[in-house]
Design a protein around this motif. Structure first.
Motif, mmCIF file in Angstrom:
data_model
loop_
_atom_site.group_PDB
_atom_site.id
_atom_site.type_symbol
_atom_site.label_atom_id
_atom_site.label_comp_id
_atom_site.label_asym_id
_atom_site.label_seq_id
_atom_site.Cartn_x
_atom_site.Cartn_y
_atom_site.Cartn_z
ATOM 1 N N ASN A 95 -6.513 -23.697 -2.884
ATOM 2 C CA ASN A 95 -7.475 -24.521 -2.156
ATOM 3 C C ASN A 95 -8.765 -23.779 -1.910
ATOM 4 O O ASN A 95 -8.750 -22.602 -1.549
ATOM 5 N N ALA A 155 -14.544 -30.021 -7.462
ATOM 6 C CA ALA A 155 -13.322 -30.817 -7.335
ATOM 7 C C ALA A 155 -12.989 -31.504 -8.656
ATOM 8 O O ALA A 155 -11.825 -31.546 -9.073
ATOM 9 N N GLY A 199 -9.855 -29.929 -10.544
ATOM 10 C CA GLY A 199 -8.730 -30.809 -10.242
ATOM 11 C C GLY A 199 -7.628 -30.799 -11.288
ATOM 12 O O GLY A 199 -6.439 -30.720 -10.943
ATOM 13 N N ARG A 238 -7.573 -27.857 -5.318
ATOM 14 C CA ARG A 238 -8.313 -28.789 -4.474
ATOM 15 C C ARG A 238 -9.553 -28.114 -3.894
ATOM 16 O O ARG A 238 -9.516 -26.933 -3.547
ATOM 17 N N ASN A 242 -12.680 -28.924 -1.019
ATOM 18 C CA ASN A 242 -13.206 -29.802 0.023
ATOM 19 C C ASN A 242 -14.234 -29.067 0.876
ATOM 20 O O ASN A 242 -14.330 -27.838 0.828
ATOM 21 N N ASP A 254 -0.286 -28.291 2.836
ATOM 22 C CA ASP A 254 0.282 -29.332 1.980
ATOM 23 C C ASP A 254 0.134 -30.710 2.604
ATOM 24 O O ASP A 254 0.234 -31.725 1.916
ATOM 25 N N ARG A 314 -2.519 -32.635 0.796
ATOM 26 C CA ARG A 314 -2.355 -32.451 -0.654
ATOM 27 C C ARG A 314 -3.045 -33.514 -1.503
ATOM 28 O O ARG A 314 -3.265 -33.301 -2.697
ATOM 29 N N TRP A 315 -3.383 -34.669 -0.923
ATOM 30 C CA TRP A 315 -4.009 -35.748 -1.696
ATOM 31 C C TRP A 315 -5.488 -35.907 -1.346
ATOM 32 O O TRP A 315 -6.105 -36.917 -1.574
ATOM 33 N N THR A 322 -9.215 -34.257 -2.024
ATOM 34 C CA THR A 322 -10.093 -33.324 -2.735
ATOM 35 C C THR A 322 -11.448 -33.992 -2.964
ATOM 36 O O THR A 322 -11.550 -35.216 -3.017
#
Length: 255
Positions: free
Chosen positions: A136, A177, A181, A186, A188, A237, A240-241, A243
């Motif tokens: 990350n 990202a 990806g 990820r 952010n 985690d 986790r979805w 980004t």
């Protein structure tokens, strides 16, 4: 909380403020944290000591990210410590300047972009060999990347050059990202509003505090820990979805 147990993390600009709070939060979550600093060796070592006192693991490392070889020097140190895997990279190091438009110099502008944009760009580039599936990257952006704060005017001091560096970072975040990806990395941003830190002159005057509170739904000044806890979540985690996002942490500013 052990969401980052057996993970490695690097936090740039971690000797004070948001960086310090983030390093402590990641260590509390179980990560082995590399505490980067530019010049404040004593403050960085105090962060390491605080983490170790609480049973965590940390090491202080130094590099000037405003120089052309700073990112490469930092990456070399990081790779010598973590080996072939870095799980979390928090790009927090940065500088600011407030001035009237006419008072900015080319040197001011170049220094801001060298530290705030070029540094993070090449830190990511240099650390790509140790970032992989599940890693990350979090960039500390700012409310000012998307909003004008203060009292706009030619004669009034503003942070427009600093704000433009944060806007550039937000563009990089989306591109990183998309590019990273497919490798399972990820990327952010966390975008604080007005946070009460050593770097924030805005919070040191009654007038500044009144302006900050006046544009917030939650009527208090932000603390570094308010940002750090969000960073710790974003790299876990549980996020986790997520980004390519820029997450505001600003007390509901300018709703």
């Amino acid at each position: 909380m052990t969401a980052l147990l057996n993970k490695t993390a690097l936090v740039t600009g971690a000797s004070r403020g948001i960086g310090r709070a983030t390093a402590v939060a990641l260590a509390r979550a179980g990560a082995y944290v590399l505490v980067h600093y530019g010049r404040s060796a004593q403050k960085a070592e105090s962060v390491v000591a605080e983490i170790q006192m609480k049973g965590g693991r940390a090491t202080a490392i130094s590099a000037d990210l405003g120089t052309s070889d700073g990112a490469a020097l930092l990456a070399k140190q990081v790779r010598s410590i973590v080996g072939d895997r870095l799980d979390v990279l928090v790009l927090n190091a940065g500088i600011s300047k407030s001035a009237a438009v006419a008072d900015y110099t080319v040197e001011d502008f170049d220094k801001l972009f060298a530290t705030n944009v070029r540094g993070p760009f090449f830190v990511v580039q240099q650390l790509l060999p140790v970032l992989g599936e599940g890693s990350n990257i979090v960039v500390i952006s700012s409310l000012v990347a998307r909003m004008v704060v203060g009292k706009p005017g030619l004669e009034n001091p503003s942070i427009l050059a600093y704000a433009s560096t944060k806007g550039a970072l937000e563009t990089l975040i989306r591109n990183w990202a998309g590019i990273l990806g497919p490798s399972g990395i990820r990327v952010n941003a966390v975008a604080p509003g007005v946070i009460d830190t050593d770097m924030s002159n805005f919070t040191k005057t009654e007038a500044g505090r009144e302006v900050a509170l006046g544009m917030q739904a939650l009527k208090r000044l932000g603390k570094p820990e308010d940002v750090a806890d969000v960073v710790a979540f974003v790299v876990s985690d549980g996020a986790r979805w997520i980004t390519g996002a820029s997450i505001p942490v600003d007390g509901g500013s300018k709703l």
